[in-house]
Design a protein around this motif. Structure first.
Motif, PDB file in Angstrom:
ATOM      1  N   PRO A  14       0.840  -1.204   0.000  1.00  0.00           N
ATOM      2  CA  PRO A  14       0.000   0.000   0.000  1.00  0.00           C
ATOM      3  C   PRO A  14       0.876   1.255   0.000  1.00  0.00           C
ATOM      4  O   PRO A  14       1.930   1.288   0.632  1.00  0.00           O
ATOM      5  CB  PRO A  14      -0.789  -0.124   1.301  1.00  0.00           C
ATOM      6  CG  PRO A  14      -0.710  -1.561   1.672  1.00  0.00           C
ATOM      7  CD  PRO A  14       0.590  -2.062   1.168  1.00  0.00           C
ATOM      8  N   THR A  15       0.448   2.269  -0.703  1.00  0.00           N
ATOM      9  CA  THR A  15       1.202   3.510  -0.807  1.00  0.00           C
ATOM     10  C   THR A  15       0.589   4.594   0.064  1.00  0.00           C
ATOM     11  O   THR A  15      -0.536   4.466   0.566  1.00  0.00           O
ATOM     12  CB  THR A  15       1.214   4.001  -2.260  1.00  0.00           C
ATOM     13  OG1 THR A  15      -0.142   4.300  -2.647  1.00  0.00           O
ATOM     14  CG2 THR A  15       1.786   2.950  -3.201  1.00  0.00           C
ATOM     15  N   LEU A  16       1.349   5.686   0.209  1.00  0.00           N
ATOM     16  CA  LEU A  16       0.857   6.840   0.946  1.00  0.00           C
ATOM     17  C   LEU A  16      -0.400   7.400   0.278  1.00  0.00           C
ATOM     18  O   LEU A  16      -1.348   7.819   0.951  1.00  0.00           O
ATOM     19  CB  LEU A  16       1.958   7.903   1.001  1.00  0.00           C
ATOM     20  CG  LEU A  16       1.984   8.848   2.198  1.00  0.00           C
ATOM     21  CD1 LEU A  16       2.238   8.081   3.492  1.00  0.00           C
ATOM     22  CD2 LEU A  16       3.088   9.891   2.003  1.00  0.00           C
ATOM     23  N   GLU A  17      -0.402   7.359  -1.066  1.00  0.00           N
ATOM     24  CA  GLU A  17      -1.559   7.858  -1.813  1.00  0.00           C
ATOM     25  C   GLU A  17      -2.799   7.013  -1.533  1.00  0.00           C
ATOM     26  O   GLU A  17      -3.925   7.546  -1.421  1.00  0.00           O
ATOM     27  CB  GLU A  17      -1.266   7.877  -3.303  1.00  0.00           C
ATOM     28  CG  GLU A  17      -0.255   8.938  -3.744  1.00  0.00           C
ATOM     29  CD  GLU A  17       1.184   8.552  -3.433  1.00  0.00           C
ATOM     30  OE1 GLU A  17       2.071   9.422  -3.598  1.00  0.00           O
ATOM     31  OE2 GLU A  17       1.430   7.398  -3.032  1.00  0.00           O
ATOM     32  N   ALA A  18      -2.615   5.680  -1.418  1.00  0.00           N
ATOM     33  CA  ALA A  18      -3.755   4.804  -1.139  1.00  0.00           C
ATOM     34  C   ALA A  18      -4.338   5.086   0.239  1.00  0.00           C
ATOM     35  O   ALA A  18      -5.558   5.082   0.435  1.00  0.00           O
ATOM     36  CB  ALA A  18      -3.322   3.342  -1.245  1.00  0.00           C
ATOM     37  N   VAL A  19      -3.461   5.356   1.204  1.00  0.00           N
ATOM     38  CA  VAL A  19      -3.926   5.694   2.542  1.00  0.00           C
ATOM     39  C   VAL A  19      -4.698   7.011   2.508  1.00  0.00           C
ATOM     40  O   VAL A  19      -5.764   7.146   3.125  1.00  0.00           O
ATOM     41  CB  VAL A  19      -2.742   5.780   3.527  1.00  0.00           C
ATOM     42  CG1 VAL A  19      -3.226   6.267   4.895  1.00  0.00           C
ATOM     43  CG2 VAL A  19      -2.055   4.430   3.667  1.00  0.00           C
ATOM     44  N   ALA A  20      -4.167   7.988   1.755  1.00  0.00           N
ATOM     45  CA  ALA A  20      -4.840   9.288   1.659  1.00  0.00           C
ATOM     46  C   ALA A  20      -6.220   9.146   1.038  1.00  0.00           C
ATOM     47  O   ALA A  20      -7.198   9.748   1.503  1.00  0.00           O
ATOM     48  CB  ALA A  20      -3.975  10.250   0.845  1.00  0.00           C
ATOM     49  N   GLU A  21      -6.319   8.303  -0.017  1.00  0.00           N
ATOM     50  CA  GLU A  21      -7.610   8.099  -0.675  1.00  0.00           C
ATOM     51  C   GLU A  21      -8.596   7.423   0.274  1.00  0.00           C
ATOM     52  O   GLU A  21      -9.762   7.815   0.373  1.00  0.00           O
ATOM     53  CB  GLU A  21      -7.421   7.265  -1.934  1.00  0.00           C
ATOM     54  CG  GLU A  21      -8.712   7.054  -2.715  1.00  0.00           C
ATOM     55  CD  GLU A  21      -8.476   6.249  -3.986  1.00  0.00           C
ATOM     56  OE1 GLU A  21      -9.465   5.883  -4.630  1.00  0.00           O
ATOM     57  OE2 GLU A  21      -7.300   5.975  -4.322  1.00  0.00           O
TER      58      GLU A  21
END
Length: 350
Positions: A14-21
């Motif tokens: 999982p990426t930082l972007e996925a967490v943000a989304e």
């Protein structure tokens, strides 16, 4: 989460972007929460933490270090041979206290041992290599190279035990955590005097360690005119306590009490006294220092001793260092030194 089938490719991390989304916030907000930054309202921070947990997100250590300028690790340096560290319960208690405090702050403990002179170069290179944010150092001896190593590495450091110097290279006080060694020794010797003992011997620790000299000073505070023959030097080990007790009995066979500078030496002294037919405490009263498990409670008879909170001192060392690292980022003052109290624990040996 289902287990991957044999031969299948692992799922992407999982990426930082996925967490943000998932959390419905910006990437910058996620970064601040993950890296311990301030300025994020509690409800948003909680949403980010739930998203991190749901997705199984693990921060990239290298990227996190770039943001926080922290490695998330602390070096713990013990200036003693490996054989002593793993045989003396004092060290395990102090390391346990340090580890518990660092773990609570999501910080890794890196143990660095000094088993011989050649280890100093290795430790110096490691410290200077940017692998740790700070250092905790204890059981130092006079003229030990470790203080110079941490200064050259530019690392914030908290020492266990009163250093044999008063200031760092920049004139700033050296932060340390120690017990009230001198006061504890005075309490022990006064207690023996109160029992009516008149020939009170002292088994001291190595004279190149401040804990030993402070305890010797405490003994002399109470008995300034004591016969010098009543003082014998040990090395904070059981074997050295036994050898010192042998010397004391040869020099002063009429001694009626012994204050040993730690429990291990007291245990060694006890074995010699029993072997020489001296009843403890009837013939010779015996007091140790530390109240270390399992030593003090398992001798026969159990030791009267001066208690210091060894594990608590380890926790306090780690707490002071981490607080100092936080203040360093914020431009605050360095941590101050702390002297912890000691108490006499009365058991059957005196």
């Amino acid at each position: 989460m289902p287990e991957p089938s044999p031969g299948s490719r692992p799922a992407p991390r999982p990426t930082l972007e996925a967490v943000a989304e998932r959390a419905g916030v910006s990437r910058a907000t996620v970064s601040r929460v993950v890296n311990g930054g301030a300025g994020v309202r509690r409800p948003l921070a909680e949403r980010v933490r739930r998203a991190v947990e749901d997705l199984g997100y693990v921060p990239n250590h290298a990227a996190r270090s770039l943001v926080t300028r922290r490695t998330g690790a602390v070096g713990v340096i013990i200036a003693e041979p490996e054989v002593r560290i793993f045989s003396d319960p004092f060290f395990s208690q102090q390391i346990r206290g340090i580890s518990r405090e660092l773990t609570a702050r999501d910080t890794q403990l890196v143990l660095l041992l000094v088993d011989g002179p050649g280890d100093y170069d290795r430790i110096g290179r490691y410290l200077a290599g940017g692998h740790v944010d700070g250092a905790l150092a204890f059981s130092l001896h006079t003229d030990d190279p470790i203080p110079a190593l941490v200064r050259r590495a530019g690392l914030p450091t908290v020492f266990g035990g009163r250093p044999g110097w008063t200031a760092g290279a920049d004139g700033q006080a050296v932060p340390y955590v120690d017990a009230d060694n001198r006061g504890g020794a005075r309490t022990a010797v006064r207690y023996l005097c109160g029992l009516g003992r008149r020939r009170i011997a002292h088994i001291g620790g190595p004279p190149d360690q401040t804990s030993a000299t402070d305890r010797l000073d405490g003994y002399r505070d109470v008995l300034p005119d004591a016969d010098p023959e009543l003082v014998a030097e040990g090395a904070f080990t059981e074997e050295s306590g036994a050898r010192a007790m042998e010397r004391l009995l040869l020099r002063c066979p009429d001694l009626d009490a012994v204050f040993a500078a730690n429990d291990l030496m007291a245990s060694g002294a006890l074995g010699v006294l029993k072997a020489r037919g001296r009843s403890v405490p009837d013939d010779v009263a015996l007091v140790g220092f530390d109240d270390i498990d399992p030593v003090a409670r398992t001798t026969d008879p159990p030791l009267t001793t001066v208690r210091q909170d060894v594990e608590g001192q380890g926790r306090l060392m780690a707490r002071l260092l981490l607080r100092g690292l936080d203040r360093q980022r914020e431009g605050g003052p360095a941590p101050e030194s702390v002297i912890t109290p000691t108490t006499l624990v009365r058991r059957a040996s005196a």
